[in-house]
Design a protein around this motif. Structure first.
Motif, PDB file in Angstrom:
ATOM      1  N   PHE A 124      55.698  37.852  44.965  1.00 44.02           N
ATOM      2  CA  PHE A 124      54.558  37.752  45.790  1.00 44.02           C
ATOM      3  C   PHE A 124      53.439  38.329  44.944  1.00 44.02           C
ATOM      4  N   SER A 125      52.212  37.803  45.027  1.00 48.75           N
ATOM      5  CA  SER A 125      51.090  38.195  44.467  1.00 48.75           C
ATOM      6  C   SER A 125      50.156  39.169  45.426  1.00 48.75           C
ATOM      7  N   PHE A 126      49.620  40.080  44.994  1.00 49.70           N
ATOM      8  CA  PHE A 126      48.850  41.197  45.654  1.00 49.70           C
ATOM      9  C   PHE A 126      47.643  41.473  44.834  1.00 49.70           C
ATOM     10  N   TYR A 127      46.367  41.104  45.366  1.00 46.05           N
ATOM     11  CA  TYR A 127      45.170  41.297  44.499  1.00 46.05           C
ATOM     12  C   TYR A 127      44.055  41.620  45.649  1.00 46.05           C
ATOM     13  N   ALA A 128      43.120  42.254  45.053  1.00 46.64           N
ATOM     14  CA  ALA A 128      41.785  42.592  45.767  1.00 46.64           C
ATOM     15  C   ALA A 128      40.434  41.673  45.260  1.00 46.64           C
ATOM     16  N   ASP A 129      39.831  41.342  45.993  1.00 49.14           N
ATOM     17  CA  ASP A 129      38.523  40.629  45.699  1.00 49.14           C
ATOM     18  C   ASP A 129      37.638  41.227  44.794  1.00 49.14           C
ATOM     19  N   TYR A 130      37.530  42.569  44.826  1.00 48.66           N
ATOM     20  CA  TYR A 130      36.661  43.352  43.843  1.00 48.66           C
ATOM     21  C   TYR A 130      37.386  44.575  43.588  1.00 48.66           C
ATOM     22  N   ASP A 131      37.421  44.913  42.131  1.00 46.12           N
ATOM     23  CA  ASP A 131      38.147  46.241  41.948  1.00 46.12           C
ATOM     24  C   ASP A 131      37.109  47.294  41.260  1.00 46.12           C
ATOM     25  N   HIS A 132      36.025  47.103  41.469  1.00 49.07           N
ATOM     26  CA  HIS A 132      35.029  48.069  41.041  1.00 49.07           C
ATOM     27  C   HIS A 132      33.849  47.912  41.907  1.00 49.07           C
ATOM     28  N   VAL A 133      33.381  49.054  42.512  1.00 49.87           N
ATOM     29  CA  VAL A 133      32.329  49.086  43.422  1.00 49.87           C
ATOM     30  C   VAL A 133      31.457  50.144  43.508  1.00 49.87           C
ATOM     31  N   GLY A 134      30.081  50.107  43.738  1.00 51.51           N
ATOM     32  CA  GLY A 134      29.309  51.188  43.925  1.00 51.51           C
ATOM     33  C   GLY A 134      28.944  51.632  45.189  1.00 51.51           C
ATOM     34  N   VAL A 135      28.870  52.871  45.662  1.00 48.08           N
ATOM     35  CA  VAL A 135      28.301  53.302  46.846  1.00 48.08           C
ATOM     36  C   VAL A 135      27.709  54.754  47.005  1.00 48.08           C
ATOM     37  N   SER A 136      27.170  54.864  47.977  1.00 50.59           N
ATOM     38  CA  SER A 136      26.256  56.097  48.338  1.00 50.59           C
ATOM     39  C   SER A 136      27.368  57.166  48.761  1.00 50.59           C
ATOM     40  N   ALA A 137      27.193  58.327  48.645  1.00 47.42           N
ATOM     41  CA  ALA A 137      27.930  59.405  49.211  1.00 47.42           C
ATOM     42  C   ALA A 137      27.740  59.616  50.445  1.00 47.42           C
ATOM     43  N   GLY A 138      28.776  59.292  51.530  1.00 47.04           N
ATOM     44  CA  GLY A 138      28.494  59.284  53.084  1.00 47.04           C
ATOM     45  C   GLY A 138      28.604  57.822  53.440  1.00 47.04           C
ATOM     46  N   GLY A 139      28.805  56.649  52.401  1.00 45.16           N
ATOM     47  CA  GLY A 139      28.806  55.157  52.653  1.00 45.16           C
ATOM     48  C   GLY A 139      30.308  54.962  52.991  1.00 45.16           C
ATOM     49  N   ASP A 140      30.105  53.360  53.370  1.00 46.34           N
ATOM     50  CA  ASP A 140      31.298  52.871  53.486  1.00 46.34           C
ATOM     51  C   ASP A 140      31.602  51.563  52.839  1.00 46.34           C
ATOM     52  N   VAL A 141      32.877  51.229  52.541  1.00 56.36           N
ATOM     53  CA  VAL A 141      33.107  50.027  51.542  1.00 56.36           C
ATOM     54  C   VAL A 141      34.132  49.161  52.200  1.00 56.36           C
ATOM     55  N   GLU A 142      34.188  48.075  52.302  1.00 55.60           N
ATOM     56  CA  GLU A 142      35.017  47.005  52.943  1.00 55.60           C
ATOM     57  C   GLU A 142      35.411  45.920  51.425  1.00 55.60           C
ATOM     58  N   ILE A 143      36.727  45.795  51.363  1.00 59.79           N
ATOM     59  CA  ILE A 143      37.132  45.026  50.294  1.00 59.79           C
ATOM     60  C   ILE A 143      38.338  44.152  50.793  1.00 59.79           C
ATOM     61  N   ALA A 144      38.019  42.886  50.581  1.00 57.94           N
ATOM     62  CA  ALA A 144      39.406  41.918  51.094  1.00 57.94           C
ATOM     63  C   ALA A 144      40.470  41.903  49.907  1.00 57.94           C
ATOM     64  N   VAL A 145      41.920  42.002  50.750  1.00 62.22           N
ATOM     65  CA  VAL A 145      42.736  42.105  49.856  1.00 62.22           C
ATOM     66  C   VAL A 145      44.025  41.017  50.353  1.00 62.22           C
ATOM     67  N   THR A 146      44.456  40.294  49.292  1.00 70.27           N
ATOM     68  CA  THR A 146      45.354  39.322  49.879  1.00 70.27           C
ATOM     69  C   THR A 146      46.865  39.514  49.502  1.00 70.27           C
ATOM     70  N   LEU A 147      47.679  39.086  50.115  1.00 69.16           N
ATOM     71  CA  LEU A 147      49.104  39.135  49.777  1.00 69.16           C
ATOM     72  C   LEU A 147      49.708  37.559  50.125  1.00 69.16           C
ATOM     73  N   GLU A 148      50.501  37.068  48.865  1.00 72.60           N
ATOM     74  CA  GLU A 148      51.050  35.965  49.211  1.00 72.60           C
ATOM     75  C   GLU A 148      52.441  35.831  48.546  1.00 72.60           C
ATOM     76  N   ASN A 149      53.308  35.146  49.194  1.00 74.14           N
ATOM     77  CA  ASN A 149      54.570  35.085  48.940  1.00 74.14           C
ATOM     78  C   ASN A 149      54.796  33.830  47.859  1.00 74.14           C
ATOM     79  N   THR A 150      55.103  34.102  46.938  1.00 71.47           N
ATOM     80  CA  THR A 150      55.207  33.070  45.629  1.00 71.47           C
ATOM     81  C   THR A 150      56.711  32.816  45.272  1.00 71.47           C
ATOM     82  N   GLY A 151      57.543  33.310  45.994  1.00 73.80           N
ATOM     83  CA  GLY A 151      58.920  33.123  45.898  1.00 73.80           C
ATOM     84  C   GLY A 151      59.655  31.950  46.767  1.00 73.80           C
ATOM     85  N   GLU A 152      60.993  32.248  46.876  1.00 78.30           N
ATOM     86  CA  GLU A 152      61.601  31.317  47.585  1.00 78.30           C
ATOM     87  C   GLU A 152      62.095  31.698  48.908  1.00 78.30           C
ATOM     88  N   VAL A 153      62.137  33.053  49.132  1.00 78.95           N
ATOM     89  CA  VAL A 153      62.827  33.604  50.218  1.00 78.95           C
ATOM     90  C   VAL A 153      61.825  34.584  50.854  1.00 78.95           C
TER      91      VAL A 153
END
Length: 245
Positions: free
Chosen positions: A16-45
């Motif tokens: 299975f593959s497992f990855y995030a759209d972004y792996d390095h972000v910047g934010v202020s103290a007290g801020g919020d971040v949302e990052i898309a993450v994807t899981l996909e079955n690349t096998g046969e079971v």
């Protein structure tokens, strides 16, 4: 009499593959971040995958999905050849977080522990919400994941911003799998093939990258890393043409 040989049992492929759209972000103290993450079955079971998130002390970090609203996702079921599962990593940075770089680790493991994947996400905390490292170069991908067929050409788009106080020459490079070809071009003139571009102080340039896979490439997930370099400052972006490419 001749005896027939017993049938050879071939184990089904797993993965299975497992990855995030972004792996390095910047934010202020007290801020919020949302990052898309994807899981996909690349096998046969089918696979049942457990998920975990490790964040700095005092931080709030959880995986959620649209269908579950704010509930934490701790495991997913992945069927072969099914659509990828889309999750969202939600991160809240404490108000009193000191400026600097922090790491969040995401882990995914099959129920039997035979398959494991990790994602490392870097978060730069600063007063302005920009990366703590100085240098004034920003790189943002518009479509970090695309699909195609063997032999197809897929096109990524990204923006490069020169946040410094003077014009800079920005150089572009990429790491691609074997039998893949690529070209960079400015969206203002798609006929040009370039490896570097002069960007004026404070300006943002919109760029494109064409990636072509060989006709005989095996179906699968292929990561591509793009680097923009300005002097001794570099920024990385991960782009992924997904299966069936």
């Amino acid at each position: 009499p001749l005896l027939a040989a017993p049938p050879v049992m071939v184990a089904a492929e797993r993965g299975f593959s497992f990855y995030a759209d972004y792996d390095h972000v910047g934010v202020s103290a007290g801020g919020d971040v949302e990052i898309a993450v994807t899981l996909e079955n690349t096998g046969e079971v089918p696979e049942d995958v457990s998920l975990s998130v490790a964040a700095p002390e005092g931080w709030e970090a959880r995986l959620t999905a649209w269908a579950t609203k704010e509930a934490r996702i701790r495991g997913v079921h992945l069927e072969p050849e099914a659509e990828p599962k889309k999750l969202t990593l939600k991160v809240s940075v404490p108000e009193d977080a000191a400026e600097g770089q922090y790491r969040i680790d995401l882990s995914a493991a099959s129920r039997d522990g035979a398959l494991e994947r990790q994602i490392e996400i870097l978060v730069d905390v600063s007063a302005e919400g920009a990366p703590a490292e100085e240098g004034g170069l920003e790189l943002e991908v518009t479509y970090p994941s695309l699909k195609g067929e063997p032999g197809d050409t897929v096109e990524f788009r990204f923006e490069v911003a020169n946040k410094s106080d003077e014009a800079q020459l920005v150089e572009f490079s990429a790491e691609v799998p074997a039998h893949f070809l690529y070209d960079f071009f400015p969206l203002s003139d798609r006929s040009k093939k370039i490896s570097a571009l002069r960007i004026e102080a404070g300006d943002t340039e919109r760029m494109g990258m064409k990636v072509t896979a060989a006709q005989d490439v095996e179906p699968g997930t292929y990561p591509i890393t793009v680097t923009a370099t300005m002097g001794d400052i570099s920024r990385l972006a991960l782009m992924i043409p997904r299966a069936p490419l």
